[in-house]
Design an enzyme around this catalytic site. Sequence first.
Site, PDB file in Angstrom:
ATOM      1  N   SER A  28       0.843  -1.188   0.000  1.00 18.29           N
ATOM      2  CA  SER A  28       0.000   0.000   0.000  1.00 18.29           C
ATOM      3  C   SER A  28       0.878   1.238   0.000  1.00 18.29           C
ATOM      4  O   SER A  28       2.104   1.135   0.090  1.00 18.29           O
ATOM      5  CB  SER A  28      -0.912   0.002   1.227  1.00 18.29           C
ATOM      6  N   LYS A  29       0.210   2.381  -0.112  1.00 15.89           N
ATOM      7  CA  LYS A  29       0.943   3.654  -0.220  1.00 15.89           C
ATOM      8  C   LYS A  29       1.982   3.844   0.881  1.00 15.89           C
ATOM      9  O   LYS A  29       3.045   4.413   0.641  1.00 15.89           O
ATOM     10  CB  LYS A  29      -0.042   4.815  -0.165  1.00 15.89           C
ATOM     11  N   ARG A  30       1.661   3.342   2.065  1.00 12.69           N
ATOM     12  CA  ARG A  30       2.603   3.614   3.153  1.00 12.69           C
ATOM     13  C   ARG A  30       3.931   2.882   2.963  1.00 12.69           C
ATOM     14  O   ARG A  30       4.928   3.198   3.614  1.00 12.69           O
ATOM     15  CB  ARG A  30       1.956   3.362   4.514  1.00 12.69           C
TER      16      ARG A  30
END
Length: 469
Positions: free
Chosen positions: A240-242
């Site tokens: 994911s983006k993180r």
Amino acid sequence: MSTEVVTRFAPSPTGFLHIGGARTALFNWLYARGRGGKFLLRIEDTDRERSTPEATAAILAGMDWLGLDYDGEAVSQAEGADRHRAVALELLDAGKAYKCFATQDEIEKQKKITNKDGKALFRSPWRDADPSTHPDRPFVVRIKFPQEGHTIVHDAVQGDVQFRNSLMDDFVLLRSDGTPVYMLAVVVDDHDMGVTHVIRGDDHLNNAARQMAIIEAMGWPVPTYAHIPLIHGPDGKKLSKRHGALGVEEYRDMGYPAAGMRNYLTRLGWSHGDDEFFTDAQAREWFDLKGIGKSPARLDFKKLENICGQHIAASDDAALLHELQAFLAATGQPTLDPAKAALVEAAMPVLKERAKTFPELLEKAHFCLADRPLDIEPKAAKNLTSESRGILNDLTPQLQNATWDRHELEGRLNSFAEERGLKFGQLAGPLRAALAGRAATPSVFDMMTVLGRDEVIARLHDAGTAEGS
Ligand code: GLU
């Protein structure tokens, strides 16, 4: 019948080329290229609201950077709508699909049976209805999904995966406005494009069971399926983006070489013994479906860097310069003029030894890129005391008549240091400052050889006469 392998990459153009998508494309490309087959590209743009030309362009740019060339023209799925509709009508004519007149309200009321994902199943009363009872109102076309037995997806990665038919629904093929659904489009396109192997993310495994129902109803050959586990972040969680860097263009912009990225992505979820570093030719020769792992692979930046470093070191100098220029252009930086490019190419054997990315390579190449008079960074300036500047001035005449080769320069500098009672390190600091304006540089001999006599003497003179402590 032809036995040619045909694979395809079928991205939905709703965003950049995701690293997972890039790996799917790469696996399909390797599988086809290693078998003299074809690798096709289909843009799944049937979702008109979410699909954009910019996303298509980003996907093409990402594939181009990764060197994933495809055969023929990219196919637009949306353009095949008439053909997709025709197949649904053919199934309708053959009694393998039916018109369903149920209203949304009826569907909601009737959904009771739930499948294994907890999704409520709709059993249409129109499945076996006599056409003479058909009302005059909008309808959808549904497939007659077999109600008995099992559908088994023979998957090259997951093994045999069974779906109980009683838990599958008669999904829609044509909406009430006559537009075909995605599930149908995929099957028709794969068939018409002659796709023999469908290699894609395992988020599509459930779709495979549905798609097989259409394939079987049409009497078409079922392709070999290989559903690959998704990529996870370093912490083992879904990417994911993180986790940062999700799009391949981010990797390009961070300066990872495409060959290293290909190698790393190939290894991500696929293995050939303990081999970590390999060439494209080896990857094409070795890649197979058996080597794809069943559990999600984790992104590992250390490994990526390590592999990229090995690819940079193994690259041909001119090719590397070409790639470096492309990196500068892609990241909006000025490309190297011919004179600087020539210096960098001459220095390449030294530069490429320990660089893992293009920015690191450029950092090491600083002495080739800097213009006279050099800006001297503070850390390096400390090495240019009045005493050391005097030493540099004394050294210059020794270099005027030296044969300009590494061996001779080493001899001259070493005996000069000895005569002055200096350790070589005491000479190297001021030389690094004078030649590169930096404290950390490639070896002074390498810099001198690459820069040539006139430039070296000019830089020593600049440093020797500079104002300083
Ligand atoms: N368009 C689908 C996606 O981007 C892929 C469909 C397929 O490979 O069958 O996830």
